[in-house]
Design an enzyme around this catalytic site. Structure first.
Site, PDB file in Angstrom:
ATOM      1  N   THR A 134       0.843  -1.184   0.000  1.00 53.76           N
ATOM      2  CA  THR A 134       0.000   0.000   0.000  1.00 53.76           C
ATOM      3  C   THR A 134       0.884   1.241   0.000  1.00 53.76           C
ATOM      4  O   THR A 134       2.008   1.204   0.492  1.00 53.76           O
ATOM      5  CB  THR A 134      -0.955  -0.004   1.214  1.00 53.76           C
ATOM      6  OG1 THR A 134      -1.884   1.055   1.076  1.00 53.76           O
ATOM      7  CG2 THR A 134      -0.223   0.096   2.533  1.00 53.76           C
ATOM      8  N   HIS A 166      -7.849   7.337   0.906  1.00 50.87           N
ATOM      9  CA  HIS A 166      -8.622   6.092   0.989  1.00 50.87           C
ATOM     10  C   HIS A 166      -7.643   4.930   0.825  1.00 50.87           C
ATOM     11  O   HIS A 166      -7.217   4.606  -0.281  1.00 50.87           O
ATOM     12  CB  HIS A 166      -9.698   6.041  -0.092  1.00 50.87           C
ATOM     13  CG  HIS A 166     -10.774   5.049   0.197  1.00 50.87           C
ATOM     14  ND1 HIS A 166     -12.100   5.304  -0.085  1.00 50.87           N
ATOM     15  CD2 HIS A 166     -10.749   3.821   0.741  1.00 50.87           C
ATOM     16  CE1 HIS A 166     -12.827   4.263   0.273  1.00 50.87           C
ATOM     17  NE2 HIS A 166     -12.023   3.343   0.770  1.00 50.87           N
ATOM     18  N   ILE A 167      -7.298   4.340   1.946  1.00 46.13           N
ATOM     19  CA  ILE A 167      -6.314   3.261   1.963  1.00 46.13           C
ATOM     20  C   ILE A 167      -6.772   2.092   1.088  1.00 46.13           C
ATOM     21  O   ILE A 167      -7.964   1.827   0.981  1.00 46.13           O
ATOM     22  CB  ILE A 167      -6.058   2.791   3.425  1.00 46.13           C
ATOM     23  CG1 ILE A 167      -4.843   1.898   3.515  1.00 46.13           C
ATOM     24  CG2 ILE A 167      -7.264   2.098   4.008  1.00 46.13           C
ATOM     25  CD1 ILE A 167      -3.569   2.635   3.515  1.00 46.13           C
ATOM     26  N   HIS A 168      -5.837   1.440   0.460  1.00 47.69           N
ATOM     27  CA  HIS A 168      -6.123   0.222  -0.306  1.00 47.69           C
ATOM     28  C   HIS A 168      -4.823  -0.548  -0.487  1.00 47.69           C
ATOM     29  O   HIS A 168      -3.747   0.020  -0.492  1.00 47.69           O
ATOM     30  CB  HIS A 168      -6.771   0.538  -1.657  1.00 47.69           C
ATOM     31  CG  HIS A 168      -5.980   1.491  -2.503  1.00 47.69           C
ATOM     32  ND1 HIS A 168      -5.935   2.855  -2.261  1.00 47.69           N
ATOM     33  CD2 HIS A 168      -5.205   1.286  -3.582  1.00 47.69           C
ATOM     34  CE1 HIS A 168      -5.162   3.431  -3.163  1.00 47.69           C
ATOM     35  NE2 HIS A 168      -4.686   2.500  -3.983  1.00 47.69           N
ATOM     36  N   MET A 169      -4.970  -1.865  -0.599  1.00 50.19           N
ATOM     37  CA  MET A 169      -3.819  -2.745  -0.799  1.00 50.19           C
ATOM     38  C   MET A 169      -3.766  -3.153  -2.266  1.00 50.19           C
ATOM     39  O   MET A 169      -4.803  -3.477  -2.849  1.00 50.19           O
ATOM     40  CB  MET A 169      -3.948  -4.013   0.055  1.00 50.19           C
ATOM     41  CG  MET A 169      -3.952  -3.780   1.546  1.00 50.19           C
ATOM     42  SD  MET A 169      -2.348  -3.323   2.205  1.00 50.19           S
ATOM     43  CE  MET A 169      -1.482  -4.865   2.063  1.00 50.19           C
TER      44      MET A 169
END
Length: 176
Positions: free
Chosen positions: A110, A123-126
């Site tokens: 991330t 907006h966190i995302h992997m």
């Protein structure tokens, strides 16, 4: 290694969340809210607190993003249940990619904040993407061009099918 000191930049780098997106203009929130349009939004799986979506501008075929429904900018801000599901779905994404594409390796990670390379701040995302020895070619490195052997529509169909099969078989991916 040489160091260049620039103490006058301290105010800029310690300025907080000035460049952070709100959920009003967030592309990941727009994708999240595309209920009934998962194919068009490229969502391959929905779970209780997160969803899995194809990257519309992939580095390689099968480039997935695991995204919490909550609009949070860091892992520390994510509710514990959402953070746990984010990791669980990332593990499932890894298994799906290994099974489907048989890559030599997988990048998982991330980018939090624009300085860390986040294309979507706030907006966190992997990311989970399959990699092969030699997949960086002249076109990629010098020509800044990616050559993808599979259309996104086919990738969506294949990956969604694997997530569904894991769910039916009692695998880690569970939908809403």
């Amino acid at each position: 290694m040489e160091f260049l000191w620039s103490p006058w930049r301290y105010r800029y780098v310690s300025g907080g969340n000035a460049g952070r997106q709100s959920d009003q203009g967030c592309v990941l929130c727009a994708i999240r809210d595309a209920r009934g349009q998962d194919r068009e939004a490229l969502i391959v799986h929905r779970a209780r607190r997160s969803f899995v979506v194809l990257n519309r501008y992939p580095y390689t075929s099968g480039h997935l993003m695991v995204v919490p429904y909550a609009h949070v900018g860091t892992l520390a801000e994510a509710p514990p249940e959402a953070a746990a599901e984010l990791m669980d779905l990332t593990r499932t994404a890894e298994a799906v990619l290994r099974n489907l594409y048989r890559p030599d390796g997988i990048n998982i990670g991330t980018n939090i904040g624009s300085a860390a390379g986040a294309g979507v701040e706030g907006h966190i995302h992997m990311h989970a993407l399959p990699r092969w020895v030699g997949d960086s070619s002249f076109a990629t490195v010098v020509g800044e061009t990616r050559v993808l052997p599979e259309a996104l529509s086919l990738t969506w169909q294949r990956v969604r099918g694997r997530f569904a099969a894991r769910q039916e078989g009692g695998g880690a991916a569970r939908s809403v």
